[in-house]
Design a protein around this motif. Sequence first.
Motif, PDB file in Angstrom:
ATOM      1  N   ALA A 185       0.851  -1.200   0.000  1.00 53.07           N
ATOM      2  CA  ALA A 185       0.000   0.000   0.000  1.00 53.07           C
ATOM      3  C   ALA A 185       0.881   1.243   0.000  1.00 53.07           C
ATOM      4  CB  ALA A 185      -0.905  -0.015   1.227  1.00 53.07           C
ATOM      5  N   ASN A 186       1.989   1.170   0.714  1.00 52.99           N
ATOM      6  CA  ASN A 186       2.908   2.299   0.786  1.00 52.99           C
ATOM      7  C   ASN A 186       3.499   2.608  -0.594  1.00 52.99           C
ATOM      8  OD1 ASN A 186       4.513   4.229   2.198  1.00 52.99           O
ATOM      9  ND2 ASN A 186       6.255   2.835   2.025  1.00 52.99           N
ATOM     10  N   LEU A 187       3.911   1.554  -1.320  1.00 50.17           N
ATOM     11  CA  LEU A 187       4.486   1.765  -2.656  1.00 50.17           C
ATOM     12  C   LEU A 187       3.435   2.346  -3.599  1.00 50.17           C
ATOM     13  CD1 LEU A 187       6.911   1.449  -4.580  1.00 50.17           C
ATOM     14  CD2 LEU A 187       6.088  -0.844  -5.111  1.00 50.17           C
ATOM     15  N   LEU A 188       2.192   1.830  -3.529  1.00 51.26           N
ATOM     16  CA  LEU A 188       1.123   2.352  -4.396  1.00 51.26           C
ATOM     17  C   LEU A 188       0.909   3.840  -4.110  1.00 51.26           C
ATOM     18  CD1 LEU A 188      -1.571  -0.502  -4.093  1.00 51.26           C
ATOM     19  CD2 LEU A 188       0.080  -0.161  -5.926  1.00 51.26           C
ATOM     20  N   ALA A 195      -8.943  -2.592   0.941  1.00 52.22           N
ATOM     21  CA  ALA A 195     -10.275  -1.978   0.793  1.00 52.22           C
ATOM     22  C   ALA A 195     -10.262  -0.496   1.165  1.00 52.22           C
ATOM     23  CB  ALA A 195     -11.283  -2.728   1.670  1.00 52.22           C
ATOM     24  N   ASN A 196      -9.200  -0.042   1.804  1.00 54.29           N
ATOM     25  CA  ASN A 196      -9.148   1.358   2.237  1.00 54.29           C
ATOM     26  C   ASN A 196      -9.343   2.303   1.043  1.00 54.29           C
ATOM     27  OD1 ASN A 196      -7.847   3.989   2.847  1.00 54.29           O
ATOM     28  ND2 ASN A 196      -7.539   3.000   4.835  1.00 54.29           N
ATOM     29  N   PRO A 197     -10.240   3.284   1.188  1.00 59.25           N
ATOM     30  CA  PRO A 197     -10.514   4.177   0.048  1.00 59.25           C
ATOM     31  C   PRO A 197      -9.257   4.870  -0.477  1.00 59.25           C
ATOM     32  CG  PRO A 197     -12.085   4.574   1.830  1.00 59.25           C
ATOM     33  CD  PRO A 197     -11.093   3.585   2.354  1.00 59.25           C
ATOM     34  N   ALA A 198      -8.318   5.175   0.407  1.00 58.85           N
ATOM     35  CA  ALA A 198      -7.090   5.847  -0.054  1.00 58.85           C
ATOM     36  C   ALA A 198      -6.327   4.927  -1.013  1.00 58.85           C
ATOM     37  CB  ALA A 198      -6.211   6.207   1.145  1.00 58.85           C
ATOM     38  N   VAL A 199      -6.251   3.638  -0.653  1.00 57.93           N
ATOM     39  CA  VAL A 199      -5.537   2.677  -1.505  1.00 57.93           C
ATOM     40  C   VAL A 199      -6.287   2.517  -2.827  1.00 57.93           C
ATOM     41  CG1 VAL A 199      -4.798   0.269  -1.710  1.00 57.93           C
ATOM     42  CG2 VAL A 199      -4.512   1.480   0.462  1.00 57.93           C
ATOM     43  N   GLU A 251      -8.247   4.637  -4.279  1.00 57.40           N
ATOM     44  CA  GLU A 251      -8.065   5.847  -5.108  1.00 57.40           C
ATOM     45  C   GLU A 251      -6.697   5.835  -5.783  1.00 57.40           C
ATOM     46  OE1 GLU A 251      -8.828   9.360  -2.713  1.00 57.40           O
ATOM     47  OE2 GLU A 251     -10.847   8.596  -2.278  1.00 57.40           O
ATOM     48  N   ASN A 252      -5.676   5.403  -5.050  1.00 60.01           N
ATOM     49  CA  ASN A 252      -4.329   5.338  -5.636  1.00 60.01           C
ATOM     50  C   ASN A 252      -4.290   4.357  -6.799  1.00 60.01           C
ATOM     51  OD1 ASN A 252      -3.306   7.228  -3.882  1.00 60.01           O
ATOM     52  ND2 ASN A 252      -2.642   5.704  -2.367  1.00 60.01           N
ATOM     53  N   VAL A 253      -4.948   3.205  -6.607  1.00 63.32           N
ATOM     54  CA  VAL A 253      -4.977   2.200  -7.673  1.00 63.32           C
ATOM     55  C   VAL A 253      -5.678   2.781  -8.913  1.00 63.32           C
ATOM     56  CG1 VAL A 253      -6.007  -0.019  -8.357  1.00 63.32           C
ATOM     57  CG2 VAL A 253      -4.840   0.200  -6.152  1.00 63.32           C
ATOM     58  N   ALA A 254      -6.796   3.468  -8.679  1.00 65.79           N
ATOM     59  CA  ALA A 254      -7.538   4.055  -9.804  1.00 65.79           C
ATOM     60  C   ALA A 254      -6.663   5.078 -10.541  1.00 65.79           C
ATOM     61  CB  ALA A 254      -8.820   4.711  -9.296  1.00 65.79           C
ATOM     62  N   ARG A 255      -5.898   5.855  -9.788  1.00 65.87           N
ATOM     63  CA  ARG A 255      -5.033   6.863 -10.426  1.00 65.87           C
ATOM     64  C   ARG A 255      -3.954   6.178 -11.272  1.00 65.87           C
ATOM     65  NH1 ARG A 255      -3.524  10.782  -5.539  1.00 65.87           N
ATOM     66  NH2 ARG A 255      -2.290  11.950  -7.025  1.00 65.87           N
ATOM     67  N   LEU A 256      -3.389   5.110 -10.736  1.00 67.29           N
ATOM     68  CA  LEU A 256      -2.338   4.408 -11.484  1.00 67.29           C
ATOM     69  C   LEU A 256      -2.915   3.798 -12.760  1.00 67.29           C
ATOM     70  CD1 LEU A 256      -0.422   2.651  -8.550  1.00 67.29           C
ATOM     71  CD2 LEU A 256       0.235   4.713  -9.796  1.00 67.29           C
ATOM     72  N   ARG A 257      -4.099   3.216 -12.646  1.00 68.86           N
ATOM     73  CA  ARG A 257      -4.730   2.633 -13.848  1.00 68.86           C
ATOM     74  C   ARG A 257      -5.035   3.720 -14.880  1.00 68.86           C
ATOM     75  NH1 ARG A 257      -8.387  -1.725 -10.621  1.00 68.86           N
ATOM     76  NH2 ARG A 257      -6.883  -3.433 -10.707  1.00 68.86           N
ATOM     77  N   ASP A 258      -5.508   4.871 -14.388  1.00 74.57           N
ATOM     78  CA  ASP A 258      -5.791   5.989 -15.302  1.00 74.57           C
ATOM     79  C   ASP A 258      -4.548   6.411 -16.070  1.00 74.57           C
ATOM     80  OD1 ASP A 258      -8.397   6.125 -14.744  1.00 74.57           O
ATOM     81  OD2 ASP A 258      -8.292   7.866 -13.400  1.00 74.57           O
ATOM     82  N   ARG A 259      -3.402   6.254 -15.415  1.00 75.78           N
ATOM     83  CA  ARG A 259      -2.151   6.644 -16.082  1.00 75.78           C
ATOM     84  C   ARG A 259      -1.630   5.556 -17.013  1.00 75.78           C
ATOM     85  NH1 ARG A 259       0.922   8.342 -10.756  1.00 75.78           N
ATOM     86  NH2 ARG A 259      -0.537   9.929 -10.038  1.00 75.78           N
ATOM     87  N   GLY A 260      -2.372   4.472 -17.152  1.00 79.90           N
ATOM     88  CA  GLY A 260      -1.993   3.436 -18.124  1.00 79.90           C
ATOM     89  C   GLY A 260      -1.207   2.284 -17.539  1.00 79.90           C
ATOM     90  N   LEU A 261      -1.027   2.261 -16.218  1.00 74.99           N
ATOM     91  CA  LEU A 261      -0.331   1.131 -15.616  1.00 74.99           C
ATOM     92  C   LEU A 261      -1.302  -0.048 -15.492  1.00 74.99           C
ATOM     93  CD1 LEU A 261       1.521   3.551 -14.800  1.00 74.99           C
ATOM     94  CD2 LEU A 261       2.051   2.280 -12.731  1.00 74.99           C
ATOM     95  N   THR A 262      -0.786  -1.253 -15.615  1.00 72.97           N
ATOM     96  CA  THR A 262      -1.621  -2.436 -15.408  1.00 72.97           C
ATOM     97  C   THR A 262      -1.511  -2.812 -13.934  1.00 72.97           C
ATOM     98  OG1 THR A 262      -1.058  -3.139 -17.631  1.00 72.97           O
ATOM     99  CG2 THR A 262      -2.081  -4.790 -16.202  1.00 72.97           C
ATOM    100  N   VAL A 263      -2.643  -2.747 -13.225  1.00 72.53           N
ATOM    101  CA  VAL A 263      -2.642  -3.119 -11.802  1.00 72.53           C
ATOM    102  C   VAL A 263      -3.494  -4.380 -11.656  1.00 72.53           C
ATOM    103  CG1 VAL A 263      -3.100  -2.376  -9.432  1.00 72.53           C
ATOM    104  CG2 VAL A 263      -2.499  -0.669 -11.176  1.00 72.53           C
ATOM    105  N   LEU A 264      -2.887  -5.465 -11.228  1.00 77.07           N
ATOM    106  CA  LEU A 264      -3.644  -6.708 -11.035  1.00 77.07           C
ATOM    107  C   LEU A 264      -4.481  -6.620  -9.771  1.00 77.07           C
ATOM    108  CD1 LEU A 264      -1.083  -9.540 -11.881  1.00 77.07           C
ATOM    109  CD2 LEU A 264      -2.753  -8.450 -13.386  1.00 77.07           C
TER     110      LEU A 264
END
Length: 404
Positions: free
Chosen positions: A91-94, A129-133, A135-148
């Motif tokens: 979560a910290n890295l994300l 499940a934390n909303p902060a995590v 949101e971070n995942v959504a931002r990374l996906r928006d930038r074109g990263l593949t997040v499993l």
Amino acid sequence: MAFTGKRILLGVSGGIAAYKAAELARRLVSGGAAVKVVMTRAAQEFVTPLTFQALTGEEVATTMFGPGSEPLEHVALGQKVDALVLAPATANLLGKMAAGIGDDLLTTILLAATKPILVCPAMNCEMWANPAVQENVARLRDRGLTVLQPEAGELACGAVGYGRLPEPETILEALAKLVTPQDLAGRRILVTAGPTHEDMDPVRFLTNRSSGKQGYALAKVAWRRGAEVCLISGPSHLPAPQGVERLEVRSAREMLDAVLARFPQTEALLMAAAVGDYHPTSRAEHKIKRGSQELTVHLTQNPDILKEVAALKKRQVVVGFAAETRDLEATARRKLEDKGLDLIVANQVNRPDSGFAVDTNEVAIIGRKNLLVRLPLLSKEEVAAKVLDQVVALLPTRQGGKSA
Ligand code: CTP
């Protein structure tokens, strides 16, 4: 092998799943990749750099400064590889990635990286499940990263839920896609695979020796190359390939119905299934009892799926497979003409290392205008890649674009 000649950066951050990254490193190396591992400080609390060094044969990078670090490594490492994979991603890295923070070697490499990044999160389920995590995942996906998506199950902390690092197979497939040219991007490919079962009574059926391996390899490789793949499979023990929609059927009749339903939306049909040519004329309602010395079973011919479908073809590329024990190329070319196909893959099936149930195959690809590509003994994935190369060459170009 999916990673032959590829250079992969494996970033390991500090979660208990760091030990699973060792298996991932080993599998990448055995798949042909050169692997450079970068570990965060916390990751080294769980596994030592020596583990990864022994598995990859390369020095593990851990720090920006000090002994063992090279000047400007933080820029070069993420640019000289074919792809980066972060497993596990905490979560910290994300959070740091989403915020654009570079406060150690791994996060700084990620800021400067120019190659595709696959992120494999693993953490406690409440953390995930934390909303902060999220949101971070959504931002990374928006930038074109593949997040499993982490997998569900029992976690190291004892909780049960989503948070486990995906299985190595899942990570490797997603990574294979990232390093494979997408020459089938968005193309709709229909593949059939496996044998058919033609029921005689509630416990007995007629079938053949097909395992489904060649068809499953075609579906897998087509997905890796960007296709939307539907796999119509006869009974098979193989797991559904990642990213592929699998429809399970039993008899030739069921396979025909499924193929007919999907064919109009398809751009290429690869008919690798070993379809039974006959079914018992009547299916006994109850188990046939042992009776007289001889039992006669009457058989009725099944529909020829390829022939029926090829007659409906508009712009689709239709590929058949010919399983032969003799006169391979001549018989296959006859079937190409007779069934109205674009290509046929002629498959020698009476050798121990080629054909049914083994992982290798020796085939020739035969097409119109005297096309003949004789291939040596290859893995079924390599055969799949060669067949798909021919399909790509035949696919009509899309309006306003190239064929790929
Ligand atoms: N096939 C089909 N429908 C059938 C039988 C075969 O669509 N009822 C397809 C197979 O999926 C394969 C191709 O036809 O792509 C060739 O299959 P093969 O069994 O080698 O050819 P047959 O026409 O059945 O000829 P034979 O069994 O006499 O060799």
